[in-house]
Write an enzyme that holds these catalytic residues in place. Structure first.
Site, PDB file in Angstrom:
ATOM      1  N   GLU A  41       0.825  -1.198   0.000  1.00  0.00           N
ATOM      2  CA  GLU A  41       0.000   0.000   0.000  1.00  0.00           C
ATOM      3  C   GLU A  41       0.870   1.264   0.000  1.00  0.00           C
ATOM      4  O   GLU A  41       1.810   1.389   0.786  1.00  0.00           O
ATOM      5  CB  GLU A  41      -0.883  -0.024   1.254  1.00  0.00           C
ATOM      6  CG  GLU A  41      -1.824   1.131   1.420  1.00  0.00           C
ATOM      7  CD  GLU A  41      -2.708   0.979   2.656  1.00  0.00           C
ATOM      8  OE1 GLU A  41      -3.682   1.732   2.769  1.00  0.00           O
ATOM      9  OE2 GLU A  41      -2.415   0.104   3.495  1.00  0.00           O
ATOM     10  N   LYS A 108      -9.118   2.311  -2.905  1.00  0.00           N
ATOM     11  CA  LYS A 108      -9.502   1.707  -1.633  1.00  0.00           C
ATOM     12  C   LYS A 108     -10.924   2.117  -1.252  1.00  0.00           C
ATOM     13  O   LYS A 108     -11.276   3.302  -1.270  1.00  0.00           O
ATOM     14  CB  LYS A 108      -8.501   2.154  -0.557  1.00  0.00           C
ATOM     15  CG  LYS A 108      -8.618   1.485   0.788  1.00  0.00           C
ATOM     16  CD  LYS A 108      -7.461   1.973   1.669  1.00  0.00           C
ATOM     17  CE  LYS A 108      -7.431   1.319   3.031  1.00  0.00           C
ATOM     18  NZ  LYS A 108      -6.260   1.786   3.817  1.00  0.00           N
ATOM     19  N   CYS A 146      -5.782  -3.185   2.118  1.00  0.00           N
ATOM     20  CA  CYS A 146      -5.756  -3.113   3.580  1.00  0.00           C
ATOM     21  C   CYS A 146      -7.138  -3.178   4.231  1.00  0.00           C
ATOM     22  O   CYS A 146      -7.704  -4.247   4.366  1.00  0.00           O
ATOM     23  CB  CYS A 146      -4.997  -1.866   4.019  1.00  0.00           C
ATOM     24  SG  CYS A 146      -4.377  -1.956   5.723  1.00  0.00           S
TER      25      CYS A 146
END
Length: 565
Positions: A41, A108, A146
């Protein structure tokens, strides 16, 4: 599909250097016949970039670098974490690079905004899915980032409906104790939701107060871990996934609980010193447990040549403490300097005597000694470019049992988030095993814990251990007045640390502390000390986060605050 998960230590803000590392790994992976290479990330910017994201030039530099990497990405598929840009705002993004260009970008979906995370300050969430087809025979791989894996509301069920064979989840997941077990449990749930293998790729390295522990792993569709990379070190982690979801790859051993904490402190210290360009560190050695463990961690992290220990005795310093400080330095092989504070202390007392006339010796004179020592250490730092390591622990920081501009002086606080009882456990652990034995096997930890106290004392007092036996077992004291011990002011550390755990780490109330079995008078006194010390903590050096709630980014109480309870 042969996949390479690049568990690397990137530097925040070094877009050029990070881009170069990414390009080099892609080139080597292509030569090795890898189908898919992935990076963590925000790998391009380093994680977390924080308010660098408010600089348009920084965001643009990261996008230019992404296009340059893509232009060199031929004969392989790469997934790179970076900052994206949509009309609605910036995104925490992962782009798929193929055939010389950026072919798709995933934004994300779930933005964490708790604890050390404040991604809603910078990013807008995405809503599109990205699937890339790789390998021969081919496998469809879904992309996620994540926090997307930490909730059932993420994209994994949708990827199941698309029939993907695997989901890649790239992470900048910071360490705290027991975090690795949390991750494996969460990822197992997502794998069963997606009915697909999940490749969990994590960042590694220290960034200010955070440590990213790596430990990347792959689970099959049943949530069983089939491959795992090492913790706390870089790894180019190669795995294979077939169209039926079978996973194969190396399984590196995990650290035991104490070894994991020790490794986090090593990595956090090493990266803070080296990434910020310091030539070495200087540590004030009192002959006590905190400074001894701090110096040991520093020597293990940087090598003995990178550490200087300074003993600064006063009229109250015992001969035993002076011997212990010198002995520790000798065992570690670090440079040792002794500088008495007696002359400046006497001068302070003489100058202040007319003003203090009629008032008795108290904490004022104690703090003067600590501040002289802080002044010495900062002088050495200025002259030689050494970073001062503060030696205080979480128990002291919590209660304000420390001196502003004295023992709190330092550019980095290694033990800032380590409770005193854990300080002792880590010191005994280091003496018992030696850093070269990390990570030890769990059965050896069980053997250490099973020793009778007398046998354990013998085990940790062997000459090969760096911390002298007397340091491990003498009553802790600041030695700022005759006969002083920590327990003159604080309750036993076993009690104190339990109060801190409830009141700070669990956000419990005074009544919660009392309900745990601690007497009300002690609970009320300690919680009042914790509340009153907030202004000191705001002025403390950054330090490695190892608990679920550390002072600093994790806990942000107002200094001016009359709530008690």
């Amino acid at each position: 599909m042969r996949a390479l998960l690049a568990q690397l230590d990137f530097v925040v803000g070094d877009v050029e250097g990070n881009s170069r590392r990414i390009s080099d790994v892609i080139a080597e992976a292509r030569k090795s016949g890898i189908d898919l290479v992935a990076f963590p990330e925000l790998a391009l910017t380093g994680y977390p970039p924080e308010d660098l994201l408010l600089k348009p030039s920084f965001v643009e530099a990261n996008l230019i670098a992404l296009r340059d990497i893509a232009a060199r990405c031929e004969g392989i598929v790469a997934v790179v974490g970076h900052v994206g840009r949509l009309p609605a705002g910036l995104t925490n993004a992962a782009s798929v690079l193929r055939d010389g260009k950026v072919v798709s970008t995933y934004a994300k979906r779930l933005l964490p905004n708790y604890g050390v995370f404040d991604e809603k300050r910078y990013f807008v969430p995405g809503d599109d899915l990205v699937v890339v087809t790789v390998g021969n025979p081919s496998i469809d791989v879904g992309i996620s980032i994540c926090e997307d894996a930490w909730s059932a509301s993420g994209p994994f069920i949708e990827y199941r409906s698309m029939g993907v064979g695997a989901v890649l989840n790239i992470n900048g997941s910071p360490y705290h104790m027991r975090k690795s077990k949390e991750r494996s449990g969460v990822v197992a749930e997502r794998a069963t939701e997606a009915n697909a293998a999940v490749m969990y790729l994590n960042l590694v390295g220290g960034q200010d107060e955070l440590v990213f522990d790596g430990g990347s792993f792959v689970v099959d569709a049943a949530g069983v871990v089939r491959a795992r990379a090492a913790q706390f070190e870089e790894a180019l982690f190669e795995i294979e996934v077939d169209p039926q979801g079978t996973v194969s790859g190396p399984i590196e051993p995990e650290y035991d609980p104490l070894g994991e904490v020790y490794a986090a402190l090593l990595l956090g210290t090493k990266d803070y010193v080296e990434k910020n360009g310091f030539s070495g560190v200087v540590v004030g050695l009192s002959g006590g447990i905190d400074s001894s463990l701090t110096a040991t961690i520093a020597a293990d992290a940087l090598g003995p040549d990178g550490v200087v220990g300074v003993s600064m005795p006063s009229r109250f310093t015992s001969d035993q403490s002076r011997r212990d400080a010198a002995d520790l330095a000798s065992r570690l092989g670090i440079r040792f300097i002794e500088l008495s504070i007696e002359k400046p202390f006497r001068a302070y007392l003489e100058v202040l005597e007319p003003v203090f006339e009629g008032r008795s010796y108290d904490i004022t004179e104690e703090n003067i000694q600590a501040r002289i020592r802080g002044n010495y250490l900062m002088a050495l730092s200025n002259k030689f470019g050494w970073l001062v390591l503060a030696t205080g622990n979480k128990s002291e920081l919590a209660t304000g049992y420390s001196t502003l501009y004295g023992d709190m002086v330092g550019g980095f606080s290694v033990l800032k988030d380590v409770p005193k009882t854990l300080v002792y456990s880590l010191a005994r652990y280091r003496n018992f095993f030696g850093v070269g034995d990390l990570p030890p096997r769990q059965e050896r930890i069980d053997a250490m814990e099973g020793l009778e106290e007398a046998d354990l004392q013998m085990a940790v007092s062997k000459d090969e251990g760096p911390i002298p036996h007397s340091v491990l077992y003498k009553p802790p004291t600041a030695e700022l007045r005759e006969g002083q011990t920590d327990q003159d002011t604080l309750p036993p550390y076993e009690v104190l640390d339990r109060i801190i755990e409830i009141y700070v780490e669990e956000d419990g109330s005074l009544q919660d502390v009392v309900d745990s079995g601690i007497d009300e008078e002690t609970a009320r006194r300690v919680t009042a000390m914790i509340d009153a010390a907030e202004y000191k903590r705001r002025q403390a050096a950054p330090g490695v986060k190892i608990t679920a709630k550390a002072f600093g980014k994790d806990r942000r109480l107002p200094i001016t605050n009359r709530y008690r309870g």
